[in-house]
Design a protein around this motif. Sequence first.
Motif, PDB file in Angstrom:
ATOM      1  N   SER A 242       0.821  -1.211   0.000  1.00  0.00           N
ATOM      2  CA  SER A 242       0.000   0.000   0.000  1.00  0.00           C
ATOM      3  C   SER A 242       0.856   1.263   0.000  1.00  0.00           C
ATOM      4  O   SER A 242       1.882   1.329   0.684  1.00  0.00           O
ATOM      5  N   PRO A 243       0.408   2.304  -0.716  1.00  0.00           N
ATOM      6  CA  PRO A 243       1.066   3.602  -0.632  1.00  0.00           C
ATOM      7  C   PRO A 243       0.563   4.378   0.578  1.00  0.00           C
ATOM      8  O   PRO A 243      -0.391   3.970   1.231  1.00  0.00           O
ATOM      9  N   HIS A 244       1.188   5.514   0.843  1.00  0.00           N
ATOM     10  CA  HIS A 244       0.693   6.363   1.927  1.00  0.00           C
ATOM     11  C   HIS A 244      -0.401   7.294   1.439  1.00  0.00           C
ATOM     12  O   HIS A 244      -1.082   7.936   2.227  1.00  0.00           O
ATOM     13  N   SER A 245      -0.604   7.344   0.109  1.00  0.00           N
ATOM     14  CA  SER A 245      -1.574   8.268  -0.481  1.00  0.00           C
ATOM     15  C   SER A 245      -1.918   7.807  -1.888  1.00  0.00           C
ATOM     16  O   SER A 245      -1.090   7.209  -2.584  1.00  0.00           O
ATOM     17  N   ALA A 246      -3.135   8.118  -2.328  1.00  0.00           N
ATOM     18  CA  ALA A 246      -3.521   7.806  -3.707  1.00  0.00           C
ATOM     19  C   ALA A 246      -2.728   8.619  -4.719  1.00  0.00           C
ATOM     20  O   ALA A 246      -2.668   8.261  -5.898  1.00  0.00           O
ATOM     21  N   VAL A 247      -2.101   9.713  -4.282  1.00  0.00           N
ATOM     22  CA  VAL A 247      -1.236  10.490  -5.184  1.00  0.00           C
ATOM     23  C   VAL A 247      -0.158   9.590  -5.769  1.00  0.00           C
ATOM     24  O   VAL A 247       0.140   9.639  -6.973  1.00  0.00           O
ATOM     25  N   VAL A 248       0.433   8.758  -4.916  1.00  0.00           N
ATOM     26  CA  VAL A 248       1.504   7.874  -5.359  1.00  0.00           C
ATOM     27  C   VAL A 248       0.995   6.896  -6.411  1.00  0.00           C
ATOM     28  O   VAL A 248       1.639   6.677  -7.440  1.00  0.00           O
ATOM     29  N   ALA A 249      -0.175   6.324  -6.170  1.00  0.00           N
ATOM     30  CA  ALA A 249      -0.713   5.311  -7.074  1.00  0.00           C
ATOM     31  C   ALA A 249      -1.015   5.884  -8.453  1.00  0.00           C
ATOM     32  O   ALA A 249      -0.665   5.285  -9.478  1.00  0.00           O
ATOM     33  N   PHE A 250      -1.662   7.052  -8.495  1.00  0.00           N
ATOM     34  CA  PHE A 250      -2.147   7.568  -9.771  1.00  0.00           C
ATOM     35  C   PHE A 250      -1.220   8.582 -10.435  1.00  0.00           C
ATOM     36  O   PHE A 250      -1.381   8.853 -11.630  1.00  0.00           O
ATOM     37  N   CYS A 251      -0.260   9.134  -9.703  1.00  0.00           N
ATOM     38  CA  CYS A 251       0.607  10.159 -10.281  1.00  0.00           C
ATOM     39  C   CYS A 251       2.069   9.744 -10.376  1.00  0.00           C
ATOM     40  O   CYS A 251       2.842  10.408 -11.066  1.00  0.00           O
ATOM     41  N   GLU A 252       2.464   8.660  -9.691  1.00  0.00           N
ATOM     42  CA  GLU A 252       3.860   8.235  -9.723  1.00  0.00           C
ATOM     43  C   GLU A 252       4.040   6.819 -10.260  1.00  0.00           C
ATOM     44  O   GLU A 252       4.960   6.566 -11.031  1.00  0.00           O
ATOM     45  N   GLY A 253       3.192   5.896  -9.812  1.00  0.00           N
ATOM     46  CA  GLY A 253       3.346   4.497 -10.196  1.00  0.00           C
ATOM     47  C   GLY A 253       2.778   4.215 -11.571  1.00  0.00           C
ATOM     48  O   GLY A 253       2.400   5.108 -12.342  1.00  0.00           O
ATOM     49  N   ILE A 254       2.684   2.942 -11.885  1.00  0.00           N
ATOM     50  CA  ILE A 254       2.261   2.505 -13.209  1.00  0.00           C
ATOM     51  C   ILE A 254       0.850   2.963 -13.551  1.00  0.00           C
ATOM     52  O   ILE A 254       0.514   3.170 -14.725  1.00  0.00           O
ATOM     53  N   LEU A 255       0.008   3.160 -12.537  1.00  0.00           N
ATOM     54  CA  LEU A 255      -1.377   3.553 -12.819  1.00  0.00           C
ATOM     55  C   LEU A 255      -1.493   4.936 -13.463  1.00  0.00           C
ATOM     56  O   LEU A 255      -2.558   5.291 -13.962  1.00  0.00           O
ATOM     57  N   LYS A 256      -0.410   5.716 -13.471  1.00  0.00           N
ATOM     58  CA  LYS A 256      -0.484   6.992 -14.183  1.00  0.00           C
ATOM     59  C   LYS A 256      -0.745   6.772 -15.671  1.00  0.00           C
ATOM     60  O   LYS A 256      -1.298   7.633 -16.350  1.00  0.00           O
ATOM     61  N   HIS A 257      -0.366   5.578 -16.175  1.00  0.00           N
ATOM     62  CA  HIS A 257      -0.624   5.242 -17.578  1.00  0.00           C
ATOM     63  C   HIS A 257      -2.062   4.776 -17.799  1.00  0.00           C
ATOM     64  O   HIS A 257      -2.489   4.622 -18.938  1.00  0.00           O
ATOM     65  N   ALA A 258      -2.790   4.545 -16.695  1.00  0.00           N
ATOM     66  CA  ALA A 258      -4.180   4.095 -16.801  1.00  0.00           C
ATOM     67  C   ALA A 258      -5.159   5.229 -16.521  1.00  0.00           C
ATOM     68  O   ALA A 258      -6.361   4.998 -16.412  1.00  0.00           O
ATOM     69  N   THR A 259      -4.643   6.438 -16.392  1.00  0.00           N
ATOM     70  CA  THR A 259      -5.472   7.594 -16.049  1.00  0.00           C
ATOM     71  C   THR A 259      -5.772   8.421 -17.289  1.00  0.00           C
ATOM     72  O   THR A 259      -4.875   8.680 -18.101  1.00  0.00           O
ATOM     73  N   ALA A 260      -7.011   8.838 -17.441  1.00  0.00           N
ATOM     74  CA  ALA A 260      -7.464   9.566 -18.643  1.00  0.00           C
ATOM     75  C   ALA A 260      -7.126  11.051 -18.518  1.00  0.00           C
ATOM     76  O   ALA A 260      -8.001  11.905 -18.338  1.00  0.00           O
ATOM     77  N   TRP A 261      -5.840  11.374 -18.621  1.00  0.00           N
ATOM     78  CA  TRP A 261      -5.389  12.751 -18.410  1.00  0.00           C
ATOM     79  C   TRP A 261      -6.010  13.718 -19.410  1.00  0.00           C
ATOM     80  O   TRP A 261      -6.383  14.838 -19.056  1.00  0.00           O
ATOM     81  N   GLU A 262      -6.126  13.310 -20.660  1.00  0.00           N
ATOM     82  CA  GLU A 262      -6.695  14.212 -21.669  1.00  0.00           C
ATOM     83  C   GLU A 262      -8.176  14.479 -21.398  1.00  0.00           C
ATOM     84  O   GLU A 262      -8.644  15.609 -21.535  1.00  0.00           O
ATOM     85  N   ALA A 263      -8.910  13.463 -20.972  1.00  0.00           N
ATOM     86  CA  ALA A 263     -10.322  13.662 -20.622  1.00  0.00           C
ATOM     87  C   ALA A 263     -10.449  14.616 -19.440  1.00  0.00           C
ATOM     88  O   ALA A 263     -11.352  15.459 -19.398  1.00  0.00           O
ATOM     89  N   LEU A 264      -9.538  14.504 -18.483  1.00  0.00           N
ATOM     90  CA  LEU A 264      -9.552  15.406 -17.333  1.00  0.00           C
ATOM     91  C   LEU A 264      -9.228  16.837 -17.759  1.00  0.00           C
ATOM     92  O   LEU A 264      -9.825  17.796 -17.264  1.00  0.00           O
ATOM     93  N   ARG A 265      -8.292  16.971 -18.695  1.00  0.00           N
ATOM     94  CA  ARG A 265      -7.949  18.309 -19.189  1.00  0.00           C
ATOM     95  C   ARG A 265      -9.128  18.932 -19.931  1.00  0.00           C
ATOM     96  O   ARG A 265      -9.459  20.111 -19.749  1.00  0.00           O
ATOM     97  N   GLN A 266      -9.790  18.127 -20.762  1.00  0.00           N
ATOM     98  CA  GLN A 266     -10.936  18.634 -21.516  1.00  0.00           C
ATOM     99  C   GLN A 266     -12.092  19.000 -20.591  1.00  0.00           C
ATOM    100  O   GLN A 266     -12.813  19.967 -20.846  1.00  0.00           O
ATOM    101  N   ASP A 267     -12.263  18.240 -19.523  1.00  0.00           N
ATOM    102  CA  ASP A 267     -13.325  18.559 -18.572  1.00  0.00           C
ATOM    103  C   ASP A 267     -13.082  19.917 -17.923  1.00  0.00           C
ATOM    104  O   ASP A 267     -14.007  20.709 -17.727  1.00  0.00           O
ATOM    105  N   LEU A 268     -11.834  20.202 -17.609  1.00  0.00           N
ATOM    106  CA  LEU A 268     -11.502  21.513 -17.057  1.00  0.00           C
ATOM    107  C   LEU A 268     -11.691  22.618 -18.094  1.00  0.00           C
ATOM    108  O   LEU A 268     -12.163  23.714 -17.771  1.00  0.00           O
ATOM    109  N   ALA A 269     -11.326  22.331 -19.347  1.00  0.00           N
ATOM    110  CA  ALA A 269     -11.481  23.323 -20.408  1.00  0.00           C
ATOM    111  C   ALA A 269     -12.947  23.675 -20.619  1.00  0.00           C
ATOM    112  O   ALA A 269     -13.293  24.828 -20.909  1.00  0.00           O
TER     113      ALA A 269
END
Length: 369
Positions: A242-269
């Motif tokens: 386990s990590p100490h935070s979900a930041v590690v899982a989704f922003c540092e580890g392999i799961l960053k490749h499983a995150t829809a960054w472009e969809a998140l950017r478009q949602d903000l736009a």
Amino acid sequence: MVTVNLGILHYVLDHVYGAFVHRTKISPQFFSKGWGGSKLDQLESMIKQLFPDVAAQNWPPNLVHPIWRTVWETKTACLREGVFRTPCDDQLLNALPPESYNARVAFLTPKFVPPQKMACVVHLADESSNICAIGTGDHTFERRLRLGGPLLKENIATMVLESPFYGQRRPILQRGARLLCVSDLLLLGRATIEEARSLLYWLDAEAGFGKMGVCGLSMGGVHAAMVGSLHPTPVATLPFLSPHSAVVAFCEGILKHATAWEALRQDLAAQKATMTLEEVRERMRSVLSLTDVTRFPIPKNPHAVIFVAATDDGYIPKHSVLELQKAWPGSEVRWVTGGHVSSFLLHNDEFRKAIVDGLNRLPWKESPL
């Protein structure tokens, strides 16, 4: 003779698995529908309520009343499944999808042992990846029951919680394990914590167990750490891989490749907040910082906290585990040789030993006169 570095091999296995599952888009990405709009702001406020300044204000939790049915029984053990309405308050309940309103638990107990002479561990599920979902049934009950089964001979019962958003509690539009919005991650975490706390209270106040613990794998371990931190009396707290935070899982580890960054950017736009992808990642770090367990109280008995971490984990870097150990003086880290995937598959005996040892560091509850 060719010498193979097993550490590198385990690390590569994590990345090969990650490439197969995440980069090939064999399954949808996390957060493909964006941040969750106004619900995210609401949830950020609710998550902050878990932190130390108000941690004692919501105890005891709402008592749950599971409706039980027997699945099977032998001469020495019994497996029951229970259903109960989630104990979340109205604000949290209204944010949940209707499919998640009713919680399910599996309860594996030895027979003919008084509860006051038994321990019980609540097992929480991994929500961060498909490792558990593919062929292992972790989003339901099977894998965790297999983990807990051999503990029956130690008079340790297993209670397995099915998390919101998974198994029979999965929203109809969600495919597999992939949450649609960032707000869903915070919501399932907060709801899981409330449900687990209520189950521990039920085990203590209603069932009368002599000792209790909480464990979880990967992101389920983050929730286990939070639950153990917030419990008003000592419980064994056992986060695995386990990590100490979900930041590690989704922003540092392999799961960053499983995150829809472009969809998140478009949602903000669409909300007139144009950002670069790097700025989107920074916003994700800010939002997920709410899951940083180092901000939570030190558990009542930190010596009953045992982390089991992998030496060559491609999902969870070593520094993350050590940050939480540093924040909780007296806790213990045990290292197993392997990566995230191989350790999940091969080191159940080490997980079981941590459960037994953590419980052995607790005194038995005094029986009422």
